[in-house]
Scaffold this motif. Structure first.
Motif, PDB file in Angstrom:
ATOM      1  N   VAL A   1       0.833 -12.348   5.198  1.00 36.83           N
ATOM      2  CA  VAL A   1       1.376 -11.104   5.714  1.00 36.83           C
ATOM      3  C   VAL A   1       2.838 -11.339   6.019  1.00 36.83           C
ATOM      4  CG1 VAL A   1       1.195  -9.333   7.477  1.00 36.83           C
ATOM      5  CG2 VAL A   1      -0.843 -10.481   6.673  1.00 36.83           C
TER       6      VAL A   1
ATOM      7  N   LEU B   1       2.110  -7.211   2.096  1.00 38.24           N
ATOM      8  CA  LEU B   1       1.246  -8.370   1.980  1.00 38.24           C
ATOM      9  C   LEU B   1       1.628  -9.095   0.707  1.00 38.24           C
ATOM     10  CD1 LEU B   1      -2.145  -6.667   2.873  1.00 38.24           C
ATOM     11  CD2 LEU B   1      -0.588  -7.872   4.383  1.00 38.24           C
TER      12      LEU B   1
ATOM     13  N   SER C   1       6.119  -6.231   8.232  1.00 33.82           N
ATOM     14  CA  SER C   1       5.345  -5.198   8.900  1.00 33.82           C
ATOM     15  C   SER C   1       4.382  -4.479   7.976  1.00 33.82           C
ATOM     16  CB  SER C   1       6.285  -4.184   9.533  1.00 33.82           C
ATOM     17  OG  SER C   1       7.048  -3.544   8.532  1.00 33.82           O
ATOM     18  N   SER C   2       4.736  -4.323   6.727  1.00 33.66           N
ATOM     19  CA  SER C   2       3.847  -3.531   5.896  1.00 33.66           C
ATOM     20  C   SER C   2       3.652  -4.116   4.501  1.00 33.66           C
ATOM     21  CB  SER C   2       4.400  -2.109   5.746  1.00 33.66           C
ATOM     22  OG  SER C   2       5.645  -2.143   5.110  1.00 33.66           O
TER      23      SER C   2
ATOM     24  N   SER D   1      -5.536  -6.505  17.518  1.00 29.96           N
ATOM     25  CA  SER D   1      -6.903  -6.002  17.495  1.00 29.96           C
ATOM     26  C   SER D   1      -7.656  -6.397  18.754  1.00 29.96           C
ATOM     27  CB  SER D   1      -7.644  -6.528  16.258  1.00 29.96           C
ATOM     28  OG  SER D   1      -7.977  -7.896  16.412  1.00 29.96           O
TER      29      SER D   1
ATOM     30  N   ALA E   1      -7.441  -8.938   6.340  1.00 30.94           N
ATOM     31  CA  ALA E   1      -7.737  -7.543   6.019  1.00 30.94           C
ATOM     32  C   ALA E   1      -6.566  -6.986   5.225  1.00 30.94           C
ATOM     33  CB  ALA E   1      -7.940  -6.742   7.307  1.00 30.94           C
ATOM     34  N   VAL E   2      -6.834  -6.600   3.983  1.00 26.65           N
ATOM     35  CA  VAL E   2      -5.745  -6.199   3.087  1.00 26.65           C
ATOM     36  C   VAL E   2      -5.423  -4.717   3.247  1.00 26.65           C
ATOM     37  CG1 VAL E   2      -5.057  -6.014   0.668  1.00 26.65           C
ATOM     38  CG2 VAL E   2      -6.358  -8.012   1.453  1.00 26.65           C
TER      39      VAL E   2
ATOM     40  N   GLU F   1      -7.552  -0.489   3.563  1.00 26.72           N
ATOM     41  CA  GLU F   1      -8.818   0.201   3.780  1.00 26.72           C
ATOM     42  C   GLU F   1      -9.093   1.181   2.653  1.00 26.72           C
ATOM     43  OE1 GLU F   1      -6.499   2.846   7.128  1.00 26.72           O
ATOM     44  OE2 GLU F   1      -8.648   2.629   7.303  1.00 26.72           O
TER      45      GLU F   1
ATOM     46  N   PRO G   1       0.832  -1.198   0.000  1.00 26.81           N
ATOM     47  CA  PRO G   1       0.000   0.000   0.000  1.00 26.81           C
ATOM     48  C   PRO G   1       0.861   1.240   0.000  1.00 26.81           C
ATOM     49  CG  PRO G   1      -0.612  -1.516   1.749  1.00 26.81           C
ATOM     50  CD  PRO G   1       0.700  -1.976   1.202  1.00 26.81           C
TER      51      PRO G   1
ATOM     52  N   LEU H   1      -0.792 -11.952  14.166  1.00 24.84           N
ATOM     53  CA  LEU H   1      -0.331 -10.819  14.960  1.00 24.84           C
ATOM     54  C   LEU H   1      -1.328  -9.668  14.885  1.00 24.84           C
ATOM     55  CD1 LEU H   1       3.464 -10.835  14.019  1.00 24.84           C
ATOM     56  CD2 LEU H   1       2.407 -11.670  16.114  1.00 24.84           C
TER      57      LEU H   1
ATOM     58  N   ASP I   1     -10.731   5.522  -2.700  1.00 19.06           N
ATOM     59  CA  ASP I   1     -10.851   6.951  -2.405  1.00 19.06           C
ATOM     60  C   ASP I   1     -11.016   7.781  -3.676  1.00 19.06           C
ATOM     61  OD1 ASP I   1      -8.394   6.692   0.259  1.00 19.06           O
ATOM     62  OD2 ASP I   1     -10.565   6.433   0.295  1.00 19.06           O
TER      63      ASP I   1
END
Lengths: 582, 169
Positions: free
Chosen positions: A349, A355, A352-353, A545, A384-385, A387, A73, A540, A130
């Motif tokens: 995953v 996917l 950390s960032s 969450s 969850a990929v 938002e 992302p 994780l 968006d």
């Protein structure tokens, strides 16, 4: 905590907050980042000479390598990179300007130049987020397709991967236009009269919805870069169409009417001119779509992703064949959920960032609940990929799973004789059948447990102690006080309903399975069913969450094992335990 | 047919920024505990708000901005990428790092206690007790149920109670 302590906490927070003032350069930061965004669009327009090569399936395996696709992302720029502008705060945000969106001569709407995926790498998917489109490239990068003042959404990629069609609404425009854009080359066009919800049939025909001008909708058909087949279109008996899709054979359109408050699902057979409503809003579904293998999947308002018996398409009874996952958050009535086939991909995953999309055996689904985009795999694993996504269109020409397997399974220069190849092929076929059988059994078992878990979750949410008690196993174990029996445990729940809230959250996460000498035990969170060394980013993320701190996670992974809040259920759906700590 | 989109009218974006930047910054500061990160986070939030504001459709800019700040602060990618580097430097962890001095101000004790909370609990506490929002609004911002807000706040206060008791002179 006493009222006095709460007041002092509030005062202390406010005292802490007023100790600091924002940096006077924040406004410059905002302007700088908006300018940089515009500059990037201008550079992309100038780089239009770089062609996107739509690769044949045979070439894909070599390019995809071992088959890991990384979805990264966009990460916001960090301070320190802003330009040298030290101008005074004029209080005005520099207008990014029309840029490439300016109207050319002739009145046609100009199409912004695509930001192509890197040369020789194909587009795996187009994402709407968006109000802008992004391309997910086969090499793992996700890059903006175009950013501007117009709102772009609802991408659709042609079966040969050559064309992209999407909705565009100009600032001040009343209705969306449909824009065609070649993924290779420069051809572009808009559909006269506008339209929305583009959908490609397997043979390349395009269907879309158009406003008839009197508040009704018509379904139009045509070829890409050509005039619509019929000026009038086919009037739809239902309004407020939210999605449109062809079935795998190209003989029937499926479309949904209504929003997250409950949809009606209609079908239309162009050859017969026949409309039929196959699902009513009372069923509680909020999105529906065909899968590549002909399955009909539907997202329930509760967050369950169900596979429906296809007989419903012929007017038969609504039956749920299986529930793929209950890992989607319940859909808010005001949101705009969507469902789209993802093809043969799964998500790991990796760090950390990042996917990583890797190849799966069975089709997965993209699910949007109005806030997050999820990838729901056939195994039930749900990740969850990211938002903000309100649409995804996978490139049908990129057969990721098939291509990768074709590139790795067969022998190389030292391939053995024909007889040995036949035996090996037969063996693989038998193994595939066995896997399918085992998967079907597991799916049935999983569906039972998931159904029971949902019942338990709903009972906890409404504080239904009678149902909670009925679901407890005779040897129910509970570690939040000296509970001698089930009634003691229930008394604790009544005194501390926050625990039931935690149980609700817990049961909303993916489950794990503990198998050993005895019967299998289904556990929440999934991390409890795994050795901590096997925890992936998905586990994780779930633990965080649920409120786990980094210190706790580190301790668990350091050898302590998971000792956070956990729940367990037997294979026949009895609630076995709710414990925390050692 | 759906409603047509339209360009925003009313105060320009600079006015919106001027009116809400301080509150947004202080909210970000309490959530992330670091001034520089708060500045960076607020800038990103305003960029996102601008893009939506430009397309029209923000009925309550203050609430939208607040939600955007919370989402930015709690973004998984930002948190995982940055907090691991920043947490030890800024706040330390539970092992072997100097705690607050005996004479530390109450606000320092609160800040230290806040930093030890999980993200959701910290957000819930800040929105309830600093922003003074009702549970319903907190639930909307965090995208959770009111019950979850209640339990998050309750658990957070339980965690903070001994830390606050130590820090209060």
């Amino acid at each position: 905590m006493t009222v006095d302590m709460e007041s002092r906490l509030a005062q202390a927070l406010r005292a802490r907050a007023v100790e600091v003032e924002p940096d006077a350069r924040t406004w410059e930061l905002v302007q700088s980042r908006l300018r940089r965004s515009r500059q990037r669009r201008m550079v992309l327009a100038g780089a239009a000479a770089v062609a996107v090569v739509a690769l044949a399936a045979v070439a894909v395996p070599a390019l995809l390598g071992p088959g890991v696709i990384q979805f990264e992302p966009p990460v916001a720029d960090q301070p320190g990179e802003e330009d040298a502008s030290t101008g005074e705060d004029t209080g005005v945000v520099e207008d990014p300007g029309p840029g490439e969106d300016a109207q050319p001569e002739g009145g046609a709407v100009a199409v912004p130049d695509l930001e192509p995926c890197q040369e020789s790498v194909t587009t795996a998917a187009v994402i709407s987020r968006d109000g802008n489109l992004w391309t997910a490239c086969a090499n793992g990068l996700v890059v903006p397709l175009a950013e501007g003042e117009a709102t772009d959404r609802r991408p659709a990629v042609s079966p040969d991967g050559a064309a992209l069609v999407f909705e565009r609404t100009e600032p001040g425009g009343e209705f969306p236009l449909l824009v065609h854009r070649a993924l290779a080359g420069d051809a572009s066009d808009t559909i006269r009269g506008g339209g929305m919800l583009p959908a490609f049939a397997p043979d390349g025909r395009l269907a879309w919805v158009q406003d008839a001008g009197d508040g009704t909708s018509v379904i139009q058909f045509g070829e890409v870069f050509a005039e619509p087949e019929g000026e009038a279109g086919v009037p739809s008996p239902a309004e407020d169409i939210r999605s449109l899709q062809w079935d795998a054979g190209g003989e029937r359109l499926l479309y949904t009417v209504g929003g997250a408050g409950g949809i009606a699902v209609w079908t239309y057979e162009p050859a017969a001119g026949h409309f039929q409503v196959v699902l009513s809003p009372e069923a509680g579904y909020v999105a529906a779509a065909f899968g590549p293998d002909g399955t009909l999947a539907a997202l329930h308002a509760s967050g369950d992703l169900d596979v429906l018996d296809p007989q419903v398409l012929s007017g038969g009874e609504l039956l749920v064949e299986r529930t793929i996952t209950s890992g989607i958050a319940p859909v808010d009535a005001e949101s705009q959920p969507f469902l789209a086939p993802a093809g043969l991909v799964r998500v790991d995953v990796a760090s950390s960032s990042l996917l990583a999309w890797s190849h799966a055996e069975e089709p997965s689904w993209f699910v949007g609940d109005g806030a997050w985009l999820y990838l729901a795999e056939a195994s039930g694993a749900t990740t969850a990929v990211t938002e903000g996504v309100d649409g995804v269109a996978v490139n049908p020409a990129v057969e990721l799973g098939t291509a990768a397997h074709a590139g790795t399974e067969t022998g190389g220069p030292e391939a053995s004789g024909e007889a040995r190849s036949e035996v090996e092929a037969r063996q693989r076929e038998l193994e595939a059948v066995e896997r399918a059988r085992a998967a079907a059994e597991e799916a049935a078992q999983t569906a039972l447990v998931r159904g029971r878990a949902r019942t338990l979750q709903e009972a906890a949410a409404r504080r239904d102690t009678a149902t909670l008690r009925a679901m407890m196993a005779p040897d129910f174990t509970y570690s939040f006080g000296a509970a001698a029996d089930r009634d003691d445990a229930l008394a604790h729940f009544e005194a501390d309903p926050g625990l039931l809230d935690q149980l609700v959250d817990l049961l909303g996460t993916p489950h794990g399975v503990i198998e050993g000498a005895g019967p299998a035990l289904y556990v929440w969170p999934r991390a409890h069913g795994l050795d901590p060394t096997e925890w992936t980013g998905s586990e994780l993320a779930t633990l965080r969450s649920l409120g786990a701190t980094e210190a706790e996670i580190e301790a668990w992974q350091a050898g302590e094992g998971y000792t956070g809040l956990r729940a367990g259920m037997t294979a026949d759906g009895r609630w076995r335990f709710l414990v925390a700590g050692d | 047919m759906r409603q047509p989109t339209s360009s925003p009218s009313g105060p320009d974006f600079a006015d919106l920024f001027a009116a809400h930047r301080v509150e947004a910054f202080r909210l970000a500061y309490l959530l992330c505990g670091d001034r520089d990160r708060a500045d960076d986070l607020v800038a990103d939030a305003f960029v996102k708000v601008y893009r939506r504001w430009r397309k029209g459709g923000i009925d309550n800019p203050r609430a939208y901005l607040r939600r955007t700040v919370v989402n930015e602060a709690n973004s998984r990618f930002r948190r995982v990428a940055l907090e691991r580097r920043e947490a030890a430097r800024q706040w330390g962890d539970d092992r072997g790092v100097k705690g607050p001095d005996d004479q530390v101000a109450e606000s320092e004790a609160v800040a230290a206690a806040l930093a030890k909370l999980p993200v959701r609990q910290r957000s819930a506490v800040v929105l309830r007790y600093y922003a003074d929002l009702p549970e319903r609004e907190v639930a909307e911002i965090l995208g959770v149920s009111i019950g979850t807000v209640k339990s998050s706040v309750s658990r957070a206060l339980e965690r903070m109670r001994p830390l606050l008791a130590e820090g209060v002179s």
